[in-house]
Structures are given as C-alpha cells and as structure tokens.
Motif scaffolding. Structure first.
Motif, mmCIF file in Angstrom:
data_model
loop_
_atom_site.group_PDB
_atom_site.id
_atom_site.type_symbol
_atom_site.label_atom_id
_atom_site.label_comp_id
_atom_site.label_asym_id
_atom_site.label_seq_id
_atom_site.Cartn_x
_atom_site.Cartn_y
_atom_site.Cartn_z
ATOM 1 N N VAL A 478 65.800 45.063 -7.000
ATOM 2 C CA VAL A 478 66.197 44.806 -8.574
ATOM 3 C C VAL A 478 67.752 44.640 -8.743
ATOM 4 N N GLU A 479 68.411 45.571 -8.182
ATOM 5 C CA GLU A 479 69.810 45.562 -8.386
ATOM 6 C C GLU A 479 70.218 46.289 -7.209
ATOM 7 N N ASP A 480 71.343 45.864 -6.338
ATOM 8 C CA ASP A 480 71.688 46.074 -5.219
ATOM 9 C C ASP A 480 72.204 47.775 -5.414
ATOM 10 N N LYS A 481 71.935 48.601 -4.556
ATOM 11 C CA LYS A 481 72.151 49.853 -4.339
ATOM 12 C C LYS A 481 72.190 50.653 -5.657
ATOM 13 N N TYR A 482 70.935 50.144 -6.471
ATOM 14 C CA TYR A 482 70.655 51.054 -7.664
ATOM 15 C C TYR A 482 68.991 50.954 -7.801
ATOM 16 N N ALA A 483 68.621 49.805 -7.822
ATOM 17 C CA ALA A 483 66.947 49.725 -8.205
ATOM 18 C C ALA A 483 66.204 49.047 -7.000
ATOM 19 N N TYR A 484 64.914 49.204 -6.923
ATOM 20 C CA TYR A 484 64.188 48.718 -5.941
ATOM 21 C C TYR A 484 62.669 48.664 -6.275
ATOM 22 N N ILE A 485 61.891 47.753 -6.546
ATOM 23 C CA ILE A 485 60.460 47.722 -6.368
ATOM 24 C C ILE A 485 59.751 47.751 -5.152
ATOM 25 N N ALA A 486 59.074 48.885 -4.864
ATOM 26 C CA ALA A 486 58.377 49.034 -3.635
ATOM 27 C C ALA A 486 56.797 48.786 -3.882
ATOM 28 N N ASN A 499 61.258 59.772 -0.551
ATOM 29 C CA ASN A 499 62.974 59.870 -0.556
ATOM 30 C C ASN A 499 63.527 58.756 -0.965
ATOM 31 N N ILE A 500 64.494 58.685 -1.989
ATOM 32 C CA ILE A 500 64.777 57.368 -2.851
ATOM 33 C C ILE A 500 65.635 56.437 -1.706
ATOM 34 N N PRO A 501 66.493 57.191 -0.680
ATOM 35 C CA PRO A 501 67.222 56.246 0.281
ATOM 36 C C PRO A 501 66.527 55.515 1.167
ATOM 37 N N ARG A 502 65.098 55.701 1.297
ATOM 38 C CA ARG A 502 64.164 54.795 2.050
ATOM 39 C C ARG A 502 63.903 53.596 1.332
ATOM 40 N N TYR A 503 64.153 53.516 0.053
ATOM 41 C CA TYR A 503 63.725 52.327 -0.740
ATOM 42 C C TYR A 503 65.172 51.862 -1.359
ATOM 43 N N VAL A 504 65.980 52.499 -1.982
ATOM 44 C CA VAL A 504 67.196 51.879 -2.612
ATOM 45 C C VAL A 504 68.292 51.983 -1.430
ATOM 46 N N ASP A 505 68.823 50.908 -0.835
ATOM 47 C CA ASP A 505 69.920 50.809 -0.011
ATOM 48 C C ASP A 505 71.209 51.176 -0.293
ATOM 49 N N THR A 506 71.660 52.298 -0.197
ATOM 50 C CA THR A 506 73.078 52.776 -0.942
ATOM 51 C C THR A 506 74.103 52.691 0.209
ATOM 52 N N PHE A 507 73.653 52.137 1.399
ATOM 53 C CA PHE A 507 74.652 52.053 2.423
ATOM 54 C C PHE A 507 75.956 51.209 2.132
ATOM 55 N N GLU A 508 77.153 51.813 2.300
ATOM 56 C CA GLU A 508 78.396 51.012 2.093
ATOM 57 C C GLU A 508 78.945 50.596 3.737
ATOM 58 N N GLU A 509 78.984 49.290 3.660
ATOM 59 C CA GLU A 509 79.619 48.763 4.936
ATOM 60 C C GLU A 509 81.158 48.953 4.991
ATOM 61 N N GLU A 510 81.460 49.363 5.948
ATOM 62 C CA GLU A 510 83.268 49.614 6.225
ATOM 63 C C GLU A 510 83.809 48.255 6.410
ATOM 64 N N GLU A 511 84.870 48.209 5.913
ATOM 65 C CA GLU A 511 85.711 46.853 6.131
ATOM 66 C C GLU A 511 85.981 46.805 7.678
ATOM 67 N N PRO A 512 85.700 45.203 8.100
ATOM 68 C CA PRO A 512 86.168 45.138 9.626
ATOM 69 C C PRO A 512 87.330 45.485 10.024
ATOM 70 N N ILE A 513 87.589 45.937 11.126
ATOM 71 C CA ILE A 513 88.954 46.259 11.425
ATOM 72 C C ILE A 513 89.706 45.143 12.501
ATOM 73 N N ASP A 514 90.649 44.847 12.041
ATOM 74 C CA ASP A 514 91.387 43.542 12.785
ATOM 75 C C ASP A 514 92.156 44.114 13.886
ATOM 76 N N LEU A 515 91.671 44.321 15.022
ATOM 77 C CA LEU A 515 92.062 45.082 16.255
ATOM 78 C C LEU A 515 93.428 44.302 16.558
ATOM 79 N N GLN A 516 93.763 42.922 16.562
ATOM 80 C CA GLN A 516 94.850 42.315 16.882
ATOM 81 C C GLN A 516 95.902 42.798 16.086
#
Length: 553
Positions: A478-486, A499-516
């Motif tokens: 319904v809303e990213d990282k806030y609400a989900y209809i299961a 358990n709410i994290p099983r349904y509402v994805d609150t994972f924050e991706e880390e910014e990609p690292i520029d190895l160069q």
C-alpha cells in the motif's frame, strides 16, 4: 473558553499539586488531588441543579436555611429531584465553597481539627445519600481512598488540616465553567492531571492510564464509519479515559461498560465518568478480575477497546475449558502470559457488527505453542483479524517495549485480507519517552480507513504484485516501508506468524560503493603520507637526529 485558558487552568492545577504534595509520591497524592477536584465538581453540579429547580421561586440554593420548616421542606423536595436527576445530594452547608471558606477562616483562628472531621462526614454523606437509589452502586465507597487521617498528609492534626485547607482554598479559586455545557474545562483538566500523575508514577502508571495518543488511535479505529455507538466496553478500563476518548470520536455513545481489578483505580474510573457528565444510568463500571470473574458476559458490545496488562499472569485453570469464552479454541493462553486470554474474552463480548482494537506486546504476533494455536484459530477458523499495527517503542509509561494494536471484526469488509501497518518509525523523541505526533496518528487512521473503504487495490501490471509472505504470495504494498495488504494464503504460508517485518519490507538498501573512487582515494592518501614522511626525515637531518621514518619513504 479558549484553549490557551484551558491550558492555563491545567498548568495551575498541576502547580498546586506539586506545591502541596510535599514528600508524598505523585501516585499517592493523585488520590487526594483528584478526589477533591471531584468533590468540587459534585458541589458545583448540585448548586447549578438546585438553582435551576428554585428559579421559579426566585431563590438561590445558599438562601435556604437548614433547620427551619420551610428550608427543610424545600431541601427534602430538592433531594428527591437531585437523586433522580444527578444521582446524589448535598446540602448548602456541605458545598465545596462553603467548606473551603470555613476552613480558611478557622485556620486563622488556630482550629486544627474541625475541617478534617466535617469533610469526612460530608464525603460519607454523599455516598449515604444514594442508598436505596439507582445510583447507589456508582457512589458506593467512592471516597474510600481519601483517608484524611493518614500520616502522609502530616504528622499532626494541625499539619493535616493546614494542607487540606490549602488544597481546598486553591481549588475554590478556579472557575471550571460548569454552566457552559459546550466547554468541558473540568473534564479536560481532570484528564490532564491523570496523565501528569501517570508520568511520575513509573510502572504503576500502566494500571490506570493509557497515553492519550494511543487512546485516540484505538478510539478512531473502533468508530470508523460510525457516528453513534450503542455501547462501548473496556475489560481493563483503568481510569476510564479510554472509554471516554471513544465518546469524543462520535456524536453519541448509548452506554459505557468497564471492569477494573484495582479498587483505587476502579474508584477513579467512576469519578471520571461522573465528572465527564456521563449520567449514572449510562455507565456500568464493575470491580473484579476480568478473566477469573467477568461481570458482563451476558452482553455483547458494538465497540471494544483495551490496553490490558502486558503478559500478565493468570490461573489458566482447566476449569476455563468449559467457559464459553475459551472452550472453542481448544487451548488456553499460558499461565505466564494472559495476552490471548484477554483477546478471547473480548472477542466473546464483541457484537457481530462490532469492532475491537487492543494494545498487546509484540510477542503475541509470533510466539508458538498454545498462543500459536489460538492465533491460527482466530485467522484460519474464524477469520476475525482485520489489521495489525506496529507502534514505536517507549511510548507507554513504565515500559519501553514496542507494542502492537490488533483490530478484530467478526464481519470484515475484506474477508480474504489483513492489513499490516508498520508505524514504529513514525514518532517524536522526548526527554524520557517517545510520543506520537498528530500527523503520526492521522497516518495510521487514514491508512486503516482507506483500507476499510476499499480505496486500495492491487497494481495493474497484469495481476497482483508478489507478496513477502511466501512463494508467490498475493499481497501487495500500500505504501512502501509502511503498509501492506496480506492475503490469508500468505499468512498461512508464514505458519500464521504475524511478525510485521514478514509483510512490511522496511529494509533500507545501502548506497552502492564506487570501488574505483575508493582505490583512487587510498592512492592519494598513500602519496600524501609519503610526502609527509619525507618532510619529517628532512627536518630530522637538519637537527642532526635519527629520523623515525625510513629515508626511502
């Protein structure tokens, strides 16, 4: 009266409490301060009621002379009218302002005992005036916690008397505008004080008070789509604040029902009802252990709200397996955690067209054994779970644990779905605890009400989005990282783990690292370090001392 004026009165009352309670704990002085405010309310209510009755005679209540034939006849008439109209009776000589003024003048004369004795008699008289009437149960032993002989008020009779006189004197100077039916100055002030006392009472606060922000959420959830309620029920009602909050969300509540185990808190709840101008015939608050000795099991309610004690102990006696509240589930909640026992009790009392919302610890969402069995039955066999809402940590008095709100309906608008909301990160940090802002509350309620109204629908990309619940689940965000209809299938794939994290994805991706870029930065640093080493070596050579770095650097 403006909101600023109301707040000034509230702050003034709290200043009085802080000034006068001395070494007494906030939780102890609460019973005295709130009790005297309640006595003031009863007096002013009686005065206004009596003057209305005497209007045609051109008299004021204080003009009636007690002990005379005419005066006593008029008082007898007024007593009959008052017991039917407001549920109790006070004579002119027993009114708050009369006693407060008398106490102030007597104190100047050095009389250290009169007001304690007279005040005790008046408080007893209020209760006795209701005997044999419909309001008797609502006033029975209502003032028992105002022990005017307690050494907590002072070691000597004079010290006790001086303190009580000061309290009454300060309160007598405050006008609560009871004649203005549209302005609930006293009710708001009473709620404010209860909240302030709760903030200083530590773990004890949970016994009598739910933070106003949480009460607002529960009240708005159960009143969704309704303007009037026939009844509202709270099986662990504390001070009654949650019941009264529900009334603020609708135009009318027909009847309030509640049960409270703690005697002092039970008295506070009855006072709170009366003080908020709930007629004695329209509320029924009982004192007993809800799980062991329920008082309203012959009734069902249109709205049920509760903030039960978290993971409380209860008997879990096998005798309960023959109790209609629990028998259909096949298992009882464990004796060390009564959370689901309260849920089962409340659902038994919920009307077919009603809504129930209660606060519970997160453990009820995922714990196994008997609790897992009960959770599965509620979802798979009964399909009563409507929504799961995760709240922030540290928003309740006396505990810092994160909590959740479970919403149940026996007739769901969306029978194949459950709404999950993760509101755990939406709050404001305060000094000692977190609190929900108005926008945080609105976000929760708007999300639930839009779901209730069918506003949300699956994405249009050739079908529904894959859910988080399992292999090819059919829920959608319904809303990213806030609400989900299961879907129920999704929950089943998760073995009924809520358990709410099983349904509402609150994972924050880390910014990609520029190895160069990192490699170049390391190379630049290496070059800078080499230059610095060479400088140090040159300085050491000029001074004729050994260099701490290699000359090859």
């Amino acid at each position: 009266m403006s909101e600023d004026q109301k707040k000034q009165i509230q702050q003034h009352l709290w200043n009085i409490a802080n000034e006068l309670r001395g070494k007494m704990d906030a939780d102890e002085f609460k019973d005295y301060m709130l009790g005297f405010i309640f006595y003031k309310y009863l007096s002013e209510k009686m005065y206004l009621f009596a003057n209305e009755q005497l209007k045609e005679d051109g008299l004021q209540y204080e003009q009636l002379i007690e002990g005379t034939t005419d005066g006593d006849e008029m008082l007898e008439f007024l007593q009959e009218e008052a017991l039917e109209g407001i549920g109790y009776f006070l004579k002119p000589s027993q009114l708050f302002s009369t006693i407060a003024n008398k106490g102030a003048s007597k104190a100047e004369e050095g009389d250290s005992s009169f007001i304690l004795e007279e005040l005790t008699q008046i408080l007893n008289y209020i209760e006795q005036s209701t005997m044999g009437t419909e309001s008797e149960d609502d006033f029975n032993k209502l003032f028992e916690d105002l022990d005017l002989t307690s050494t907590k008020l002072g070691r000597t009779e004079k010290a006790k008397n001086d303190l009580i006189v000061k309290v009454l004197g300060h309160l007598d100077r405050i006008d609560f505008k009871l004649e203005d039916s549209e302005s609930d100055v006293l009710g708001d002030a009473y709620e404010y004080l209860i909240g302030q006392f709760a903030s200083g009472a530590g773990k004890k606060a949970g016994e009598f008070y739910t933070p106003q922000e949480v009460s607002t959420i529960l009240a708005r959830l159960v009143t969704t789509g309704k303007k009037r309620l026939k009844s509202v029920y709270d099986p662990t009602c504390g001070s009654g604040s949650l019941l009264l909050r529900v009334a603020k969300e609708v135009e009318e509540v027909g009847h309030f029902y509640g049960q409270e185990m703690n005697r002092t808190t039970y008295n506070l709840a009855r006072m709170n009802m009366i003080l908020h101008d709930v007629h004695f015939a329209h509320f029924d608050i009982r004192q007993e252990d809800t799980l062991e000795h329920p008082q309203h099991t012959d009734l069902q309610f249109e709205a049920v709200v509760a903030n039960p004690p978290f993971s409380a102990k209860w008997s879990a006696s096998s005798l309960h397996m023959t109790d209609d509240r629990f028998s259909q589930y096949g298992k009882l909640a464990p004796s060390s955690k009564a959370d689901f026992a309260f849920v089962q009790h409340m659902l038994y009392q919920l009307h077919e067209n009603g809504t129930m919302a209660c606060v519970l610890p997160h453990g009820v969402l995922f714990r196994g054994a008997a609790e897992g069995h009960i959770r599965k039955y509620l979802i798979e066999d009964r399909n009563w779970l409507d929504a799961v809402i995760g709240l922030p940590a540290n928003i309740f008095y006396g505990t810092s644990i994160p909590t959740s709100i479970l919403v149940f309906k026996k007739c769901k608008e969306h029978p194949e779905q459950v709404l999950f909301i993760d509101a755990s990160q939406h709050f404001e940090k305060a000094k000692n605890q977190n609190y929900l802002r108005p926008q945080d509350i609105d976000k929760i309620i708007n999300t639930y009400r839009n779901y209730n109204a069918g506003t949300y629908s699956p994405p249009d990309s050739g079908g529904v989005a894959e859910g988080r619940g399992g292999q090819g689940g059919q829920g959608y965000v319904v809303e990213d990282k806030y609400a989900y209809i299961a879907t129920l299938d999704e929950i089943k794939e998760n073995d009924y783990n809520l358990n709410i994290p099983r349904y509402v994805d609150t994972f924050e991706e880390e910014e990609p690292i520029d190895l160069q870029a990192v490699s170049k930065e390391l190379s630049d640093l290496e070059e800078q370090m080499g230059a610095l080493d060479q400088k140090i070596a040159n300085y050491c050579a000029e001074l004729g001392i050994d260099s701490p770095v290699s000359s090859e650097s």
